[in-house]
Design a protein around this motif. Structure first.
Motif, PDB file in Angstrom:
ATOM      1  N   GLY A 178      13.193   0.136   0.465  1.00 35.27           N
ATOM      2  CA  GLY A 178      13.735   1.159  -0.436  1.00 35.27           C
ATOM      3  C   GLY A 178      12.739   2.264  -0.803  1.00 35.27           C
ATOM      4  O   GLY A 178      13.101   3.246  -1.448  1.00 35.27           O
ATOM      5  N   ILE A 179      11.470   2.090  -0.384  1.00 39.02           N
ATOM      6  CA  ILE A 179      10.437   3.096  -0.684  1.00 39.02           C
ATOM      7  C   ILE A 179      10.794   4.449  -0.069  1.00 39.02           C
ATOM      8  O   ILE A 179      10.385   5.499  -0.556  1.00 39.02           O
ATOM      9  CB  ILE A 179       9.059   2.605  -0.161  1.00 39.02           C
ATOM     10  N   ILE A 180      11.578   4.412   0.985  1.00 42.37           N
ATOM     11  CA  ILE A 180      11.928   5.633   1.720  1.00 42.37           C
ATOM     12  C   ILE A 180      12.581   6.681   0.812  1.00 42.37           C
ATOM     13  O   ILE A 180      12.457   7.885   1.068  1.00 42.37           O
ATOM     14  CB  ILE A 180      12.863   5.312   2.926  1.00 42.37           C
ATOM     15  N   ASN A 181      13.268   6.239  -0.242  1.00 35.62           N
ATOM     16  CA  ASN A 181      13.956   7.208  -1.101  1.00 35.62           C
ATOM     17  C   ASN A 181      12.980   8.119  -1.842  1.00 35.62           C
ATOM     18  O   ASN A 181      13.127   9.339  -1.819  1.00 35.62           O
ATOM     19  CB  ASN A 181      14.893   6.491  -2.069  1.00 35.62           C
ATOM     20  N   ASP A 182      11.974   7.533  -2.478  1.00 28.62           N
ATOM     21  CA  ASP A 182      10.964   8.352  -3.156  1.00 28.62           C
ATOM     22  C   ASP A 182      10.091   9.076  -2.135  1.00 28.62           C
ATOM     23  O   ASP A 182       9.702  10.223  -2.339  1.00 28.62           O
ATOM     24  CB  ASP A 182      10.085   7.480  -4.054  1.00 28.62           C
ATOM     25  N   MET A 183       9.794   8.373  -1.062  1.00 28.09           N
ATOM     26  CA  MET A 183       8.970   8.982  -0.022  1.00 28.09           C
ATOM     27  C   MET A 183       9.692  10.190   0.585  1.00 28.09           C
ATOM     28  O   MET A 183       9.094  11.245   0.796  1.00 28.09           O
ATOM     29  CB  MET A 183       8.691   7.931   1.067  1.00 28.09           C
TER      30      MET A 183
ATOM     31  N   PHE B 238       0.827  -1.214   0.000  1.00 31.11           N
ATOM     32  CA  PHE B 238       0.000   0.000   0.000  1.00 31.11           C
ATOM     33  C   PHE B 238       0.862   1.266   0.000  1.00 31.11           C
ATOM     34  O   PHE B 238       0.477   2.291  -0.533  1.00 31.11           O
ATOM     35  CB  PHE B 238      -0.938   0.025   1.204  1.00 31.11           C
ATOM     36  N   LEU B 239       2.029   1.164   0.629  1.00 30.51           N
ATOM     37  CA  LEU B 239       2.908   2.329   0.749  1.00 30.51           C
ATOM     38  C   LEU B 239       3.397   2.801  -0.625  1.00 30.51           C
ATOM     39  O   LEU B 239       3.574   3.993  -0.861  1.00 30.51           O
ATOM     40  CB  LEU B 239       4.098   1.946   1.636  1.00 30.51           C
ATOM     41  N   LYS B 240       3.598   1.831  -1.536  1.00 31.22           N
ATOM     42  CA  LYS B 240       4.068   2.177  -2.875  1.00 31.22           C
ATOM     43  C   LYS B 240       3.103   3.125  -3.571  1.00 31.22           C
ATOM     44  O   LYS B 240       3.519   4.055  -4.257  1.00 31.22           O
ATOM     45  CB  LYS B 240       4.246   0.906  -3.713  1.00 31.22           C
TER      46      LYS B 240
ATOM     47  N   PHE C 203       5.566   2.191   9.924  1.00 37.06           N
ATOM     48  CA  PHE C 203       5.788   2.124   8.469  1.00 37.06           C
ATOM     49  C   PHE C 203       7.142   2.650   8.000  1.00 37.06           C
ATOM     50  O   PHE C 203       7.614   2.240   6.939  1.00 37.06           O
ATOM     51  CB  PHE C 203       4.626   2.748   7.684  1.00 37.06           C
ATOM     52  N   ILE C 204       7.786   3.535   8.773  1.00 38.26           N
ATOM     53  CA  ILE C 204       9.095   4.048   8.322  1.00 38.26           C
ATOM     54  C   ILE C 204      10.118   2.909   8.193  1.00 38.26           C
ATOM     55  O   ILE C 204      10.789   2.796   7.160  1.00 38.26           O
ATOM     56  CB  ILE C 204       9.620   5.202   9.215  1.00 38.26           C
ATOM     57  N   PRO C 205      10.230   2.018   9.197  1.00 37.87           N
ATOM     58  CA  PRO C 205      11.187   0.910   9.027  1.00 37.87           C
ATOM     59  C   PRO C 205      10.882   0.031   7.807  1.00 37.87           C
ATOM     60  O   PRO C 205      11.817  -0.451   7.154  1.00 37.87           O
ATOM     61  CB  PRO C 205      11.025   0.099  10.325  1.00 37.87           C
ATOM     62  N   ILE C 206       9.602  -0.138   7.482  1.00 39.46           N
ATOM     63  CA  ILE C 206       9.240  -0.944   6.309  1.00 39.46           C
ATOM     64  C   ILE C 206       9.597  -0.176   5.034  1.00 39.46           C
ATOM     65  O   ILE C 206      10.108  -0.751   4.070  1.00 39.46           O
ATOM     66  CB  ILE C 206       7.738  -1.338   6.358  1.00 39.46           C
ATOM     67  N   ALA C 207       9.357   1.126   5.048  1.00 39.31           N
ATOM     68  CA  ALA C 207       9.741   1.960   3.895  1.00 39.31           C
ATOM     69  C   ALA C 207      11.254   1.921   3.703  1.00 39.31           C
ATOM     70  O   ALA C 207      11.753   1.935   2.575  1.00 39.31           O
ATOM     71  CB  ALA C 207       9.265   3.390   4.097  1.00 39.31           C
ATOM     72  N   GLU C 208      11.990   1.830   4.814  1.00 35.92           N
ATOM     73  CA  GLU C 208      13.453   1.776   4.720  1.00 35.92           C
ATOM     74  C   GLU C 208      13.928   0.453   4.134  1.00 35.92           C
ATOM     75  O   GLU C 208      14.723   0.433   3.196  1.00 35.92           O
ATOM     76  CB  GLU C 208      14.088   1.979   6.104  1.00 35.92           C
TER      77      GLU C 208
END
Ligand code: C2E
Ligand code: MG
Ligand code: MG
Ligand code: MG
Length: 282
Positions: A85-90, A30-32, A77-82
């Protein structure tokens, strides 16, 4: 599995490894889409300057509400984004959104002095083209980095010391202010702290929590503030909730405080209103 608990709230049964995995997978999936959709927003929490008696700046904090999952905490969700790799666009979305918001506030309230802080994840900081990316955003949005502060957590900075120090120096040269976040929650190594090109130290909430009823933590916090001052750092106390904590922090000459005692993080449209409130601290 998801079970309905009424009131449109879903409760997740995270007793088993399987349930934890499923939730992680859903969050990642969902984060994507969340970055492109309207599910992410930034809220802003004031930093109150105890000397000037005014809001010195605000910290941008990410909020995510998903139709299926409801509100999900950044702690989850931040650790999952990290790790995905989603964290980069986020992270780029966060920087851009905060820049646009800063420009909008300046139009609404010309001549205001407000520093906007954003949290930079360690993974984001270490991506190969981070410097180009952040520079690209601030150039596109026509914002001078001197209005922005980047918060980097203590534990991360120290675990990746050699790499981090070079990137922080570059960011500093671009004009950003750098602060060390959650100080006191990790190793708190003075040897490392003296070498980091930082201007501000944020004392972690866990130290502030014990302040009012623990003499030892009073010694630790007051000494930490004195040390930071001697290193020419601005000190911010995080998570101040009680008047007793504020009182002690004042006697220790803490520069700024942040916490529910002053204000919770608020939506962007409430920030200007807060800027004109002089009695946030009584
Ligand atoms: P942080 O950067 O240390 O932010 C402080 C957290 O403490 C925020 O939680 C804030 O809402 C909360 N807080 C502030 N004052 C008080 C208080 O008086 N009492 C209590 N109980 N809590 C208080 P939040 O927004 O849930 O964020 C949690 C963490 O998630 C942040 O810790 C930060 O590490 C991370 N995070 C949040 N937004 C972002 C973001 O945009 N980017 C990145 N990379 N990380 C973020
Ligand atoms: Mg922070
Ligand atoms: Mg913090
Ligand atoms: Mg913290």
């Amino acid at each position: 599995d998801v079970k309905e608990t009424g009131k449109n709230n879903y409760r997740w049964f995270s007793d088993t490894i399987e349930d934890i995995r499923t939730r992680r997978m859903l969050i990642e999936q969902f984060l994507k889409d969340a970055i492109n959709g309207e599910e992410l927003t930034l809220h802003y929490q004031p930093k109150w300057d105890l000397v000037q008696n005014k809001i010195a700046g605000v910290e941008a904090l990410l909020r995510w509400t998903n139709p299926q999952l409801g509100h999900v905490s950044p702690y989850e969700f931040i650790p999952i984004a990290e790790s995905s790799g989603i964290i980069n666009d986020m992270g780029e979305w966060i920087m851009r959104t905060a820049c646009r918001q800063f420009v909008a506030w300046q139009k609404q309230s010309p001549g205001m002095s407000l520093i906007v802080a954003i949290n930079i994840s360690g993974v984001q900081l270490l991506q190969p083209n981070f410097i180009e990316r952040i520079q690209g955003v601030f150039t596109d949005e026509n914002v001078d980095p001197c209005h922005f502060e980047l918060e980097v957590t203590e534990s991360f900075a120290i675990e990746n010391f050699e790499e981090v120090i070079n990137i922080l120096v570059e960011l500093r040269n671009l004009g950003f202010m750098i602060s060390i976040d959650d100080f006191g929650a990790g190793y708190s190594s003075m040897k490392y702290v003296c070498q980091l090109p930082i201007q501000c130290m944020k004392i972690d909430k866990t130290l502030i929590d014990q302040l009012a009823d623990n003499v030892r933590s009073q010694v630790v916090v007051s000494t930490l503030i004195e040390m930071a001052h001697r290193l020419k750092l601005t000190v911010v106390a995080e998570g101040v909730e009680l008047p007793e904590q504020l009182h002690l922090l004042r006697t220790y000459r803490c520069d700024q405080i942040q916490g529910f005692l002053i204000s919770k993080p608020v939506p962007a449209d409430r920030v200007i209103e807060l800027l004109h409130t002089n009695d946030l601290v009584r």
